[in-house]
Design an enzyme around this catalytic site. Structure first.
Site, mmCIF file in Angstrom:
data_model
loop_
_atom_site.group_PDB
_atom_site.id
_atom_site.type_symbol
_atom_site.label_atom_id
_atom_site.label_comp_id
_atom_site.label_asym_id
_atom_site.label_seq_id
_atom_site.Cartn_x
_atom_site.Cartn_y
_atom_site.Cartn_z
ATOM 1 N N GLY A 1 38.245 40.446 43.357
ATOM 2 C CA GLY A 1 37.109 39.778 42.713
ATOM 3 C C GLY A 1 35.785 40.216 43.314
ATOM 4 C CB ILE B 1 46.724 37.540 39.882
ATOM 5 C CG1 ILE B 1 47.935 37.127 39.054
ATOM 6 C CG2 ILE B 1 45.525 37.880 39.015
ATOM 7 C CD1 ILE B 1 47.830 35.751 38.445
ATOM 8 N NE ARG B 2 41.680 41.146 38.443
ATOM 9 C CZ ARG B 2 40.527 41.732 38.735
ATOM 10 N NH1 ARG B 2 40.363 43.018 38.524
ATOM 11 N NH2 ARG B 2 39.527 41.040 39.235
ATOM 12 C CE1 TYR C 1 33.868 27.804 40.242
ATOM 13 C CE2 TYR C 1 31.533 27.428 39.808
ATOM 14 C CZ TYR C 1 32.534 28.022 40.558
ATOM 15 O OH TYR C 1 32.213 28.836 41.609
ATOM 16 C CE LYS D 1 34.993 26.869 43.536
ATOM 17 N NZ LYS D 1 35.889 27.511 44.502
HETATM 18 C C1 AKB Z 1 29.061 30.692 38.383
HETATM 19 O O1 AKB Z 1 28.019 31.049 37.792
HETATM 20 O O2 AKB Z 1 29.967 30.039 37.860
HETATM 21 C C2 AKB Z 1 29.198 31.066 39.845
HETATM 22 C C3 AKB Z 1 28.729 29.973 40.750
HETATM 23 C C4 AKB Z 1 27.301 29.622 40.814
HETATM 24 O O3 AKB Z 1 29.521 29.394 41.440
HETATM 25 N N1 AKB Z 1 28.481 32.261 40.118
#
Ligand code: AKB
Length: 317
Positions: free
Chosen positions: A12, A36-37, A143, A147
């Site tokens: 990544g 994973i790849r 996301y 987090k």
């Molecule tokens: C995103 O844009 O999702 C990431 C982040 C700010 O964690 N780059």
């Protein structure tokens, strides 16, 4: 350091550069790269490389046992924009892989974990400017929710079980060696490629949508400095705020236009605008400065020059 380092997500955006930096520092065989790849960059195979799905607890355990891993850098995540398209997949991947790692550390199979959080833990009700370390956190993306939950788990495992876990709330990261994928801050990388390839760029964020950002060299240095700091200096076990540069699309476009004659940008905001609008514009990182002496070195123009110089060579190949 003479014990083994394991990188999850080595192909990544962060993983690629962290693997290369740690191998340069400790030797190729001291750093086990996993993803994973298969890697597209052949340098990642200059040391041990293993295919690993980080949501597979048994496979993660067997790699930790095989290599007698000391420190894990857990860099696997589905980012904000892709996470909004696949909410359950994002939640499952982001949470399961972290919990597997924390469990291994609790059992004593790992001595230390670095796990990245993000400015996405903040939400629309968070103060936007100079966002404090401790403040209102009501993230509105999957996301961000994952987090924030991850931060709480890290602090829980640290305080209940003594797990040595360390974390940074990364801003948007800008690099030329490897590209980001599926994030809201990705425009700030794309813009450099398009500037050199086409002399123009259409931003998917509106022109005054400011966000916290950082050049990758600073982010890698921060990651290693925090992970290698004496444990007593690491007072925050959820995740540290980290500040680099804050800018909006119009300001980065002006910086590029200083070095690329005739460069122009227009804006067509899409669904990522709403995600960006829920995040801070700038970050207060005094805790990182005070606890482990953090200080960034790149400003917007020095980052622009480094990006353009390196990308010109890369794109010519
Ligand atoms: C995103 O844009 O999702 C990431 C982040 C700010 O964690 N780059």
């Amino acid at each position: 350091m003479n014990s083994t380092i394991l990188i999850l997500g080595a192909c990544g955006q962060i993983g690629t550069e962290l693997t290369l930096t740690l191998r340069a520092k400790y030797g190729n065989n001291a750093v086990i790269a996993t993803d994973i790849r298969e890697p597209l960059m052949k340098e990642l195979k200059n040391g041990p490389f293993e295919l690993l799905d980080a949501s597979d607890a048994i496979a993660m355990r067997s790699i930790c046992e095989k290599y007698n891993v000391h420190t894990m850098y857990h860099l696997v995540a589905m980012l904000s924009a892709t996470g909004e398209k696949f909410p359950m997949k994002a939640w499952d991947l982001n949470m399961q892989s972290l919990l597997h790692a924390l469990e291994l550390a609790k059992e004593g199979l790992l001595s230390k974990i670095f796990w990245p959080s993000s400015i996405a833990v903040f939400g629309p009700t968070t103060p936007k400017r100079e966002t404090p370390q401790q403040t209102i956190m009501e993230p509105s993306t999957v996301y961000g929710i994952s987090k924030l939950a991850g931060e709480r788990w890290c602090e829980y495992y640290a305080s209940k079980y003594g797990v040595d876990v360390r974390s940074i709330r990364y801003p948007g990261l800008i690099s030329w060696k490897s590209q980001p994928g599926g994030g809201t801050t990705d425009y700030a990388v794309e813009i450099y490629y398009k500037a050199l390839e086409e002399g123009r760029y259409t931003s998917f964020l509106s022109e005054h949508r400011a966000l916290p950002m950082m050049y990758m060299d600073d982010a890698i240095r921060a990651t290693i400095e925090l992970t290698e700091a004496p444990a007593k200096q690491v007072k925050i076990r959820s995740s540290y705020n980290l500040a680099g540069i804050s800018f909006d699309p119009i300001t980065i476009a002006k910086s590029i236009a200083k070095y690329v004659d005739g460069f122009t940008m227009d804006c067509q905001a899409d669904f990522r605008e709403e995600i960006a609008a829920s995040w801070p514009e700038s970050i207060d990182d005094r805790s990182a400065q005070e606890d482990w002496n953090w200080s960034p070195t790149f400003d917007l123009d020095s980052m622009t020059q480094a990006m353009l110089t390196n990308l010109k060579v890369k794109l010519r190949k």
